[in-house]
Motif scaffolding. Structure first.
Motif, short mmCIF file in Angstrom:
data_model
loop_
_atom_site.label_atom_id
_atom_site.label_comp_id
_atom_site.label_asym_id
_atom_site.label_seq_id
_atom_site.Cartn_x
_atom_site.Cartn_y
_atom_site.Cartn_z
N LEU A 192 -3.53 -3.59 -10.68
CA LEU A 192 -2.99 -2.48 -9.61
C LEU A 192 -1.63 -2.41 -9.66
O LEU A 192 -0.81 -3.19 -9.88
CB LEU A 192 -3.69 -2.95 -8.38
N ASP A 193 -1.19 -1.12 -9.52
CA ASP A 193 0.28 -1.00 -9.29
C ASP A 193 1.01 -1.46 -8.10
O ASP A 193 0.06 -1.90 -7.14
CB ASP A 193 0.58 0.54 -9.50
N GLU A 194 2.43 -1.47 -8.04
CA GLU A 194 2.92 -2.19 -6.99
C GLU A 194 2.69 -1.34 -5.59
O GLU A 194 2.32 -2.37 -4.64
CB GLU A 194 4.37 -2.16 -7.47
N LYS A 195 2.80 -0.13 -5.69
CA LYS A 195 2.35 0.66 -4.43
C LYS A 195 1.11 0.24 -3.79
O LYS A 195 0.64 0.24 -2.61
CB LYS A 195 2.33 1.99 -4.59
N SER A 196 -0.14 0.43 -4.76
CA SER A 196 -1.45 0.02 -4.31
C SER A 196 -1.61 -1.21 -3.77
O SER A 196 -2.32 -1.53 -2.74
CB SER A 196 -2.30 0.24 -5.55
N LEU A 197 -1.19 -2.03 -4.46
CA LEU A 197 -1.19 -3.58 -3.89
C LEU A 197 -0.58 -3.96 -2.92
O LEU A 197 -1.04 -4.60 -1.90
CB LEU A 197 -1.09 -4.63 -5.29
#
Length: 342
Positions: A192-197
């Motif tokens: 997962l990318d930083e924003k999603s996580l």
């Protein structure tokens, strides 16, 4: 390049279970080896629920159906019938209630089964099982799933036994959304990318503390700037999670920051991210001075275990800690529970 985090499916399953208000799913799997909780495992659990519901008998309800007919049945729909009458066709559009399987819970069941059938990453045997169960749902319409559709479902006495199936369908839907948004995906882990996580973990923390402790009220606060002047240009101060003690003058403000590294590097020296500390410290300075305040920044562990505390005054502490999302769920649970017990 955007930073990516690899999270085991078993822990993503736990985070989403709390977000969707169903921690009982985690409890029901306490006897299962955590390494066995994969995407395939969750699908198998869903198919078991579907099998049980179909053997018990699927729920029906009265559904409004429209049809074009040459005889009056049910309620005539004037506006819909006018084009036919204007064209001198001897038909009407009527609406009547029909006792049918074509209701929202069964539509969600069917759509989830169809998505399992089309998922090439699942075992062929699993996809075949899903296909076989679709024959019970021939009269149920196809329904493109969205988050809003899940939120529309209300459980009552006649359909409460659908709850576990719907919850598992919700989890599979959430996991499928994440797999489509992100490039790398397997049955065991998701990147997962930083924003999603960050968004997932923030929601998880809110619901985790709402469910797992009773001493604090849980909220997300909007704080007011204590400044004179034109406030229209000032940024909003909104906490991720605020825990306000119900009986004592105590509050904990939690901020989740998912970076690849909990530290920033300046001239070879490792320090905490300054803007995170400034932001959280500003929040604390705008709280009631009579409160005992703890500001807590949570980072992913990423090989570094951090648990530091700094005191500003007799009543104010600023703390940093890491949570290892690659570790066991038990360790994550105990780490977060300790926060509220201090």
């Amino acid at each position: 390049m955007e930073q990516m985090f690899k999270v085991p499916i078993r822990n993503l399953f736990c985070l989403l279970s709390y977000i969707n208000d169903m921690p009982e799913l985690i409890e029901s799997m306490n006897d299962v080896d955590e390494d066995l909780i994969t995407y395939d495992f969750i699908v198998d659990q869903f198919l078991r629920e579907v099998d049980w519901l179909q053997r018990r008998g699927l729920v029906k309800d009265y559904v409004e159906k429209q049809e074009v007919t040459n005889r009056l049945t049910g309620r005539m729909l004037i506006n819909e019938s006018i084009p036919y009458l204007a064209g001198k066709k001897p038909v009407l559009v009527c609406e009547k209630d029909e006792y049918s399987l074509d209701i929202l819970p069964n539509q969600i069941m069917k759509c989830t089964l169809q998505s399992i059938c089309m998922n090439k990453y699942l075992r062929t045997e699993t996809r075949k099982k899903s296909f076989m169960k679709l024959e019970f749902l021939n009269e149920v319409r196809d329904l493109p799933l969205t988050k809003r559709i899940f939120s529309q479902l209300i459980f009552k006495r006649h359909n409460v036994h659908y709850k576990r199936m719907i919850h598992l369908a919700t989890l599979l839907f959430e996991l499928r959304l994440l797999s489509h948004r992100q490039g790398k995906w397997s049955l065991f882990s998701a990147e997962l990318d930083e924003k999603s996580l960050n968004a997932i973990f923030e929601k998880f923390l809110f619901h985790f503390y709402r469910i797992e402790q009773k001493d604090y009220r849980v909220s997300s606060e909007i704080l007011q700037w204590r400044l004179e002047g034109n406030k229209s240009y000032l940024p909003q101060m909104k906490t991720d999670v605020s825990l306000t003690h119900k009986k004592e003058q105590k509050k904990i403000i939690i901020d989740a920051k998912f970076y690849k590294n909990a530290f920033q590097e300046n001239f070879g020296k490792s320090t905490f991210h300054s803007h995170n500390m400034y932001q959280l410290f500003t929040y604390l300075m705008h709280e009631d001075k009579e409160l005992q305040l703890r500001g807590l920044l949570i980072y992913p562990a990423n090989g570094t275990d951090v648990k530091e505390s700094y005191q500003w005054s007799e009543n104010v502490w600023l703390e940093m800690m890491t949570v290892d999302l690659d570790g066991s769920w038990k360790e994550i649970y105990e780490r977060l529970i300790d926060i509220a017990n201090v």
